[in-house]
Design a protein around this motif. Structure first.
Motif, mmCIF file in Angstrom:
data_model
loop_
_atom_site.group_PDB
_atom_site.id
_atom_site.type_symbol
_atom_site.label_atom_id
_atom_site.label_comp_id
_atom_site.label_asym_id
_atom_site.label_seq_id
_atom_site.Cartn_x
_atom_site.Cartn_y
_atom_site.Cartn_z
ATOM 1 N N PHE A 129 0.889 -1.277 -0.241
ATOM 2 C CA PHE A 129 -0.122 0.592 -0.205
ATOM 3 C C PHE A 129 0.687 1.368 0.045
ATOM 4 C CE2 PHE A 129 -3.266 -3.009 1.052
ATOM 5 C CZ PHE A 129 -4.434 -2.634 0.546
ATOM 6 N N GLU A 130 1.790 1.697 0.511
ATOM 7 C CA GLU A 130 3.027 2.222 0.874
ATOM 8 C C GLU A 130 2.988 2.304 -0.811
ATOM 9 O OE1 GLU A 130 5.170 5.269 1.009
ATOM 10 O OE2 GLU A 130 3.605 4.816 2.633
ATOM 11 N N ASP A 131 3.366 1.463 -1.611
ATOM 12 C CA ASP A 131 4.112 1.881 -2.674
ATOM 13 C C ASP A 131 2.635 2.076 -3.758
ATOM 14 O OD1 ASP A 131 6.511 0.451 -2.717
ATOM 15 O OD2 ASP A 131 5.547 -1.363 -3.474
ATOM 16 N N LEU A 132 1.161 1.820 -3.567
ATOM 17 C CA LEU A 132 1.062 2.656 -4.060
ATOM 18 C C LEU A 132 0.539 4.474 -4.156
ATOM 19 C CD1 LEU A 132 -2.137 2.130 -5.629
ATOM 20 C CD2 LEU A 132 -3.300 1.371 -3.596
ATOM 21 N N ARG A 133 0.436 3.897 -2.693
ATOM 22 C CA ARG A 133 0.407 5.324 -2.476
ATOM 23 C C ARG A 133 1.615 6.227 -3.151
ATOM 24 N NH1 ARG A 133 2.987 9.104 -0.180
ATOM 25 N NH2 ARG A 133 4.310 7.389 0.602
ATOM 26 N N GLN A 134 2.779 5.979 -3.334
ATOM 27 C CA GLN A 134 3.246 6.596 -3.447
ATOM 28 C C GLN A 134 3.242 6.724 -5.117
ATOM 29 O OE1 GLN A 134 6.600 8.192 -2.112
ATOM 30 N NE2 GLN A 134 6.426 8.847 -4.060
ATOM 31 N N ARG A 135 2.509 5.527 -6.748
ATOM 32 C CA ARG A 135 2.304 5.870 -7.511
ATOM 33 C C ARG A 135 1.615 7.189 -7.471
ATOM 34 N NH1 ARG A 135 1.120 1.891 -11.725
ATOM 35 N NH2 ARG A 135 2.264 -0.247 -10.339
ATOM 36 N N ILE A 136 0.828 7.000 -6.569
ATOM 37 C CA ILE A 136 -0.594 8.132 -7.014
ATOM 38 C C ILE A 136 0.158 9.374 -6.493
ATOM 39 C CG2 ILE A 136 -2.724 9.667 -6.110
ATOM 40 C CD1 ILE A 136 -4.086 6.273 -5.293
ATOM 41 N N VAL B 142 -3.262 10.566 -1.833
ATOM 42 C CA VAL B 142 -3.901 9.964 -1.393
ATOM 43 C C VAL B 142 -3.913 9.331 0.221
ATOM 44 C CG1 VAL B 142 -5.003 9.130 -3.501
ATOM 45 C CG2 VAL B 142 -2.995 7.926 -2.117
ATOM 46 N N SER B 143 -5.237 9.246 1.367
ATOM 47 C CA SER B 143 -5.396 8.795 2.886
ATOM 48 C C SER B 143 -5.976 7.250 2.368
ATOM 49 C CB SER B 143 -5.625 9.703 3.329
ATOM 50 O OG SER B 143 -5.131 10.511 3.626
ATOM 51 N N ILE B 144 -4.785 6.521 3.053
ATOM 52 C CA ILE B 144 -5.054 4.531 2.962
ATOM 53 C C ILE B 144 -5.371 4.194 4.050
ATOM 54 C CG2 ILE B 144 -4.575 2.539 1.570
ATOM 55 C CD1 ILE B 144 -3.545 3.604 -0.042
ATOM 56 N N GLY B 145 -6.258 3.387 4.870
ATOM 57 C CA GLY B 145 -6.753 2.329 5.702
ATOM 58 C C GLY B 145 -6.524 0.882 5.207
ATOM 59 N N VAL B 146 -6.213 0.554 6.384
ATOM 60 C CA VAL B 146 -5.740 -1.015 5.787
ATOM 61 C C VAL B 146 -6.111 -2.042 7.481
ATOM 62 C CG1 VAL B 146 -4.227 -2.919 5.344
ATOM 63 C CG2 VAL B 146 -3.852 -0.738 4.443
#
Length: 429
Positions: free
Chosen positions: A367-374, A390-394
């Motif tokens: 998910f950190e990679d996804l956050r960085q991609r965006i 973006v903010s992400i909760g997992v």
């Protein structure tokens, strides 16, 4: 995800349409309709010499639409010019002449179309679109007679389909299991071992009516045969011998129906703006996936993702730019997701992911990679660039968690990520 990752780019299919016709008004109307509605490039020629020159200049010809009245060639010479090159050819005539029509249809042309027929232009656009789409579809021909099988296969290949042949029922079922691109099956009734009706019944256990169209075929004069085929899962029936026109019309009608069903299913299950699965479809899939993974104690995590300050994007850049931002984030999420992941647009600027098989550091890195991609996205807007975070909760599933608890806890961690300053991922222990 529903699509397999691509390891190499497929060779692009030819797209160029050659339109040979001496009427400028008709050329303009047909070319405009094809280019605007189908986005296929059209090259026009008014003589056979111009047509030959165009054929030499390009090698990406998809098909030919040709008239028969040209200044430098008779009817047979015109048709020979294109058939000798192996190009799918549709003849367009200014007058209806039954003898001419039958003569042309004895050649290996696709169709004979009369200009003056009501709806002629719509039919030509449909025909070009149908032939273009056929190239991405495989058709299965099942017949123990080599000559009958070869005849049906040759017709389907003429219409652009990729054809798989089978001499009996067991071979047909193996072919169907091994090729997901098969959307059409032409099944003969009179076969040793497993007759066509039994094959159709077994085929339906593998593929439903919205996945594969089945056309039963037989030369027997048995009034009850049609009903038995249809009751056992066939979509249609053809009696031998059939004409090329009848065969093409029946096949095209059934494939059109499959595509219509697919379009309706997409409308029901996909978000119109982003193309991602919608909330309803995601929940239906996830409700089945989570208990299955919990039963075998496989790791699974749910995540809620929200675009930071999305209202500010809409207010400052306009809603059209907001839509572009949503599509860009959706594309990033879709590209990042693995084949086994479930993703969806949940509504507004919020997206959801269900990710099996990852836990601990591996899950956090995903998910950190996804956050960085965006964060790395640059969306071009009116000569400038829009950047987003973006903010992400997992939430990683614990024993006894159901889908509702997973999503609730992921949403709570999304709130914590927002409260902690945004542009971050918060993962449960």
């Amino acid at each position: 995800m529903h699509a397999l990752p691509l390891t190499s780019q497929p060779t692009p299919l030819p797209q160029r349409v050659l339109l040979v016709e001496n009427s400028r008004a008709y050329v303009q109307a047909v070319a405009q309709a094809i280019e605007h509605q189908l986005e296929l490039p059209v090259t026009a020629a008014s003589t056979l010499a111009e047509a030959r020159q165009a054929l030499e200049e390009h090698d990406d010809w998809f098909m030919v639409l040709t008239g028969l009245v040209l200044a430098d060639g008779d009817r047979d010479m015109v048709v020979d010019c294109f058939l000798d090159r192996g190009l799918p050819t549709v003849v367009v005539s200014g007058v209806y002449d039954e003898d001419l029509r039958e003569r042309m249809l004895r050649r290996q042309i696709i169709d004979f179309v009369v200009k003056s027929t009501p709806g002629n232009l719509d039919y030509i656009v449909w025909l070009v679109q149908r032939l273009e789409r056929n190239r991405r579809i495989s058709a299965l021909v099942v017949d123990d007679s080599p000559s009958a099988r070869t005849h049906a296969a040759a017709l389907l290949e003429m219409f652009g389909y990729r054809v798989v042949q089978a001499a009996d029922g067991p071979e047909a079922l193996r072919a169907l299991e091994g090729d997901q691109t098969i959307r059409l099956a032409v099944v003969d009734q009179e076969m040793p071992g497993m007759q066509g009706i039994e094959l159709t019944r077994r085929l339906r256990a593998l593929r439903t009516r919205d996945r594969v169209a089945v056309i039963g075929v037989s030369g027997r004069d048995d009034p009850g045969l049609v009903a038995r085929f249809l009751k056992n899962g066939a979509n249609d029936f053809l009696r031998k011998p059939y004409t090329r026109e009848e065969f093409f019309c029946r096949v095209s009608q059934n494939v059109d129906q499959l595509e219509l069903i697919g379009s309706l299913q997409d409308l029901a299950t996909r978000d119109f703006l982003t193309g991602l699965p919608n909330r309803r479809h995601f929940l239906e899939q996830a409700e089945r996936m989570v208990p299955r993974l919990q039963d075998v104690r496989a790791p699974v995590a749910a995540a809620m993702l929200d675009i930071d300050h999305f209202k500010h994007i809409n207010d400052s850049w306009g809603h059209d730019t907001g839509d572009q931002a949503l599509r860009a984030v959706a594309a990033a999420v879709s590209s990042h997701a693995r084949r086994q992941d479930q993703v969806a647009r949940f509504g507004g600027e919020e997206f959801c992911l269900l990710v099996p098989g990852l836990e601990g550091e591996e899950l956090a890195r995903y998910f950190e990679d996804l956050r960085q991609r965006i964060e790395d996205l640059r969306v071009p807007v009116r000569g400038s660039e829009l950047q987003m975070t973006v903010s992400i909760g997992v939430r990683s599933a614990e024993p006894g968690d159901d889908l509702h608890r997973l999503l609730t806890e992921a949403d709570r961690r999304l709130y914590l990520a927002k409260a902690a300053g945004r542009n971050r991922v918060i993962v449960s222990d």
